[in-house]
Design a protein around this motif. Structure first.
Motif, mmCIF file in Angstrom:
data_model
loop_
_atom_site.group_PDB
_atom_site.id
_atom_site.type_symbol
_atom_site.label_atom_id
_atom_site.label_comp_id
_atom_site.label_asym_id
_atom_site.label_seq_id
_atom_site.Cartn_x
_atom_site.Cartn_y
_atom_site.Cartn_z
ATOM 1 N N SER A 131 0.830 -1.215 0.000
ATOM 2 C CA SER A 131 0.000 0.000 0.000
ATOM 3 C C SER A 131 0.863 1.263 0.000
ATOM 4 N N TYR A 132 0.588 2.145 -0.975
ATOM 5 C CA TYR A 132 1.412 3.346 -1.125
ATOM 6 C C TYR A 132 0.562 4.615 -1.066
ATOM 7 N N GLY A 133 -0.451 4.696 -1.932
ATOM 8 C CA GLY A 133 -1.371 5.826 -1.878
ATOM 9 C C GLY A 133 -0.731 7.179 -2.040
ATOM 10 N N GLY A 134 0.294 7.277 -2.892
ATOM 11 C CA GLY A 134 0.950 8.564 -3.123
ATOM 12 C C GLY A 134 2.033 8.882 -2.123
ATOM 13 N N GLY A 135 2.238 7.997 -1.153
ATOM 14 C CA GLY A 135 3.326 8.193 -0.192
ATOM 15 C C GLY A 135 2.949 8.959 1.050
ATOM 16 N N THR A 136 1.772 9.598 1.081
ATOM 17 C CA THR A 136 1.342 10.307 2.291
ATOM 18 C C THR A 136 0.770 9.305 3.297
ATOM 19 N N VAL A 137 0.738 9.720 4.551
ATOM 20 C CA VAL A 137 0.229 8.835 5.605
ATOM 21 C C VAL A 137 -1.225 8.461 5.334
ATOM 22 N N HIS A 138 -2.049 9.461 5.048
ATOM 23 C CA HIS A 138 -3.468 9.175 4.809
ATOM 24 C C HIS A 138 -3.664 8.435 3.490
ATOM 25 N N GLY A 139 -2.773 8.662 2.534
ATOM 26 C CA GLY A 139 -2.832 7.908 1.284
ATOM 27 C C GLY A 139 -2.571 6.432 1.510
ATOM 28 N N ILE A 140 -1.606 6.130 2.391
ATOM 29 C CA ILE A 140 -1.320 4.737 2.739
ATOM 30 C C ILE A 140 -2.538 4.104 3.401
ATOM 31 N N PHE A 141 -3.147 4.845 4.332
ATOM 32 C CA PHE A 141 -4.332 4.319 5.014
ATOM 33 C C PHE A 141 -5.451 4.025 4.017
ATOM 34 N N ASN A 142 -5.700 4.965 3.114
ATOM 35 C CA ASN A 142 -6.790 4.799 2.144
ATOM 36 C C ASN A 142 -6.523 3.636 1.194
ATOM 37 N N LEU A 144 -4.685 0.996 1.838
ATOM 38 C CA LEU A 144 -4.825 -0.245 2.608
ATOM 39 C C LEU A 144 -6.298 -0.611 2.779
ATOM 40 N N VAL A 145 -7.129 0.381 3.059
ATOM 41 C CA VAL A 145 -8.568 0.133 3.209
ATOM 42 C C VAL A 145 -9.158 -0.405 1.902
ATOM 43 N N ALA A 146 -8.782 0.211 0.772
ATOM 44 C CA ALA A 146 -9.322 -0.230 -0.520
ATOM 45 C C ALA A 146 -8.893 -1.660 -0.838
ATOM 46 N N TYR A 147 -7.622 -1.974 -0.617
ATOM 47 C CA TYR A 147 -7.141 -3.323 -0.924
ATOM 48 C C TYR A 147 -7.735 -4.358 0.032
ATOM 49 N N ARG A 148 -7.960 -3.965 1.267
ATOM 50 C CA ARG A 148 -8.587 -4.891 2.216
ATOM 51 C C ARG A 148 -10.025 -5.219 1.789
ATOM 52 N N PHE A 149 -10.726 -4.234 1.252
ATOM 53 C CA PHE A 149 -12.084 -4.480 0.770
ATOM 54 C C PHE A 149 -12.068 -5.489 -0.380
ATOM 55 N N LEU A 150 -11.173 -5.278 -1.343
ATOM 56 C CA LEU A 150 -11.095 -6.178 -2.492
ATOM 57 C C LEU A 150 -10.586 -7.557 -2.083
ATOM 58 N N LEU A 151 -9.687 -7.593 -1.118
ATOM 59 C CA LEU A 151 -9.234 -8.872 -0.565
ATOM 60 C C LEU A 151 -10.407 -9.640 0.027
ATOM 61 N N GLY A 152 -11.301 -8.909 0.689
ATOM 62 C CA GLY A 152 -12.462 -9.546 1.303
ATOM 63 C C GLY A 152 -13.333 -10.265 0.288
ATOM 64 N N ILE A 153 -13.407 -9.743 -0.932
ATOM 65 C CA ILE A 153 -14.197 -10.414 -1.974
ATOM 66 C C ILE A 153 -13.620 -11.799 -2.252
ATOM 67 N N GLY A 154 -12.282 -11.907 -2.315
ATOM 68 C CA GLY A 154 -11.649 -13.212 -2.513
ATOM 69 C C GLY A 154 -11.859 -14.137 -1.337
ATOM 70 N N ILE A 155 -11.772 -13.593 -0.120
ATOM 71 C CA ILE A 155 -12.038 -14.399 1.076
ATOM 72 C C ILE A 155 -13.464 -14.931 1.031
ATOM 73 N N GLY A 156 -14.396 -14.079 0.606
ATOM 74 C CA GLY A 156 -15.794 -14.490 0.529
ATOM 75 C C GLY A 156 -16.012 -15.663 -0.394
ATOM 76 N N GLY A 157 -15.232 -15.744 -1.472
ATOM 77 C CA GLY A 157 -15.387 -16.849 -2.409
ATOM 78 C C GLY A 157 -15.023 -18.196 -1.838
ATOM 79 N N GLU A 158 -14.137 -18.207 -0.827
ATOM 80 C CA GLU A 158 -13.723 -19.472 -0.227
ATOM 81 C C GLU A 158 -14.870 -20.160 0.502
ATOM 82 N N TYR A 159 -15.848 -19.403 0.956
ATOM 83 C CA TYR A 159 -16.928 -19.988 1.753
ATOM 84 C C TYR A 159 -17.908 -20.798 0.898
ATOM 85 N N PRO A 160 -18.650 -20.164 -0.019
ATOM 86 C CA PRO A 160 -19.635 -20.962 -0.759
ATOM 87 C C PRO A 160 -19.005 -21.915 -1.761
#
Length: 516
Positions: A131-142, A144-160
């Motif tokens: 996670s980079y987000g332009g190198g700013t602290v809040h960019g890194i946070f944002n 990370l949040v976006a990638y965690r959301f998309l990661l969750g979609i893959g995690i969701g597929g493991e269940y059904p």
């Protein structure tokens, strides 16, 4: 006890002599009689279920990463919305992934739904670590949040996709062992992932020291690419489960109104139990390392906090592994009900003595009692709720049925991660007071008792052959309501079954399909 309406009960034949039937209403060869080696029967179960290790690790490690980010960025992190979002946003993605892949696994393919979710997992686990987000602290946070959301979609597929295919593959295993195999490669994998999610950060922090925490949190997330990557080859070699080939509706239109009438109440009960379980399990998991850090004090090194939390997570395993065998012995319904009730009792006890446990001198006592609380949860709903969800519906709609129940679970986890800090903050004396520690256990324990009531009085009994029996009942119900069940089955299965029709006997079906 059933909760199918009187109409459906009239068409159900529970006689033990009744066998599963195929396209021509002839008995099919039982799955356990199909001629395969032990490895040929076992490895599809492993390949389908083991991906849930990624769920345990990637959901669990964010608790430790959250602790590191608070140390690194202090108020920049804690005063932003990122602290809550980083913890819980993956659950939102998981719900979307579960519902989408539930539909895909029923209407397209169990195998390709699994492979797609696997690719999403390792791609976004890697991007989250970088996670980079332009190198700013809040960019890194944002970022990370976006990638965690998309990661969750893959995690969701493991269940059904994964768990449902795993359950169907166990039908080819020996009677009396099917539940434990399912649990060993679903819930036990999640729990092993939880153990790794605290043990790995402990080792990483020891290796990098607390002077290099910026590298440490990225390494912890980056190591999450290994579990899904290791399963790609096995999943490429998978075939669709035989039960899916026999019962799928992917080549016809699903009679949804009949499905809803047949399963709505059962699905509501299963979903509520899963909501309650995840509400507690994931919420305690994410905030556990922070509680231990408070108990150990500010002077304790970070690795020690993670080390103690590894010990806490190890308590998941005795409950999960022991519960796997007890599920075969007691049956999933009784095992779930008894152990979730016991968990509620222990939770009330822990809340009552929290003042004595909430000190650095008694950290070992806190870990042991909290560990027993977690272990009972794994032996009950942890082991059995996925088993119940995967075996109390017909194969044709199992992916979507399971996905809805699991999505309610993740919604419970999402709600819990938001509510637990609010419960603690609004406790008399605040989050760090004794009541701040007690109140989450009071809430969780009361819900455990309610969950036990729902389980023991409203769930059906689940046997070793419930998948096959449920398909028979569902077919009979559809036929009684005028739906042509000859439309069911994959094209390959229909061709194979039709090839067994004996033209010398006037086109009448002959004996069941040839051994595979």
């Amino acid at each position: 006890m059933t909760f199918l309406g009187s109409k459906s009960e009239k068409v159900v034949d529970d006689s033990p002599e009744r066998n599963e039937v195929g396209l021509h209403n002839e008995p099919l060869e039982p799955l356990e009689d199909i001629q395969k080696s032990r490895w040929e029967r076992s490895w599809p179960t492993i390949a389908c279920g083991a991906g849930l290790f990624s769920d345990g690790y990637l959901n669990g490690v964010i608790g430790q990463v959250n602790t590191i980010l608070k140390i690194l960025y202090k108020k920049q992190y804690t005063a932003s919305s990122a602290q809550k979002n980083v913890n819980s946003i993956a659950f939102a993605g998981t719900v979307i992934g579960q519902l989408f892949f539930g539909w895909m696994s029923d209407h397209y393919s169990r195998k390709w739904a699994l492979l797609t979710s696997t690719i999403i997992l390792f791609v976004f686990a890697a991007l989250g670590a970088g996670s980079y987000g332009g190198g700013t602290v809040h960019g890194i946070f944002n970022a990370l949040v976006a990638y965690r959301f998309l990661l969750g979609i893959g995690i969701g597929g493991e269940y059904p996709a994964g768990s449902v295919a795993c359950a169907e593959s166990t039908g080819e295993l020996k009677r009396g062992h099917r539940n434990r195999w399912f649990i060993m490669f679903t819930n036990v994998q999640i729990d092993l992932g939880f153990v790794a999610s605290s043990f790995v950060p402990m080792l990483v922090v020891l290796a990098t020291t607390e002077n290099h925490l910026r590298a440490a949190w990225r390494i912890c997330l980056g190591l999450g690419v290994i579990p899904p990557l290791s399963l790609v080859y096995l999943r490429l070699k998978l075939n669709e489960p035989e039960e899916f080939n026999r019962q799928t509706m992917k080549n016809t239109r699903t009679p949804w109104w009949l499905v809803i009438k047949f399963y709505w109440f059962r699905l509501m009960i299963v979903s509520t139990i899963w909501f309650i379980y995840d509400f507690s399990a994931y919420s305690f998991g994410i905030y556990g390392s922070a509680w231990l850090a408070i108990i150990l004090g500010d002077t304790a090194p970070l690795w020690k906090s993670f080390g103690w939390y590894t010990v806490v997570n190890l308590f998941y395993l005795p409950g999960a592994i022991g519960g796997a065998f007890l599920s075969d012995i007691m049956g999933p319904r009784l095992a779930l009900g008894v152990f979730v009730f016991a968990q509620g009792v222990v939770g009330f006890i822990m809340a009552g003595v929290y003042a004595q446990l909430d000190t650095a001198a008694h950290v070992a006592g806190f870990v042991v009692v909290y560990g027993i609380f977690l272990s009972l949860g794994e032996a009950g709903p942890g082991d059995n709720i996925g088993l119940v969800a995967s075996k109390t519906s017909a194969t044709a709609i199992r992916g979507q049925y399971y996905a809805i129940a699991a999505a309610f679970g993740k919604i419970g986890a999402f709600v819990g991660t938001y509510l637990f800090p609010i419960i603690q903050a609004n406790a008399p004396g605040g989050a760090t007071s004794v009541r701040g520690g007690q109140d989450p256990f009071f809430v969780s324990s009361a819900l455990c008792i309610f969950s036990a009531f729902l389980t023991l009085f409203f769930l059906p009994n689940i046997t070793q052959d419930t998948i096959t029996e449920e398909d028979i009942k569902f077919r009979a119900y559809l036929e009684a309501n005028g739906w042509d069940t000859r439309q069911m089955g994959s094209k390959e299965y229909q061709m194979r079954s039709n090839s067994t029709v004996n033209t010398t006997t006037g086109g009448k079906p002959v004996e069941p399909m040839e051994k595979i």
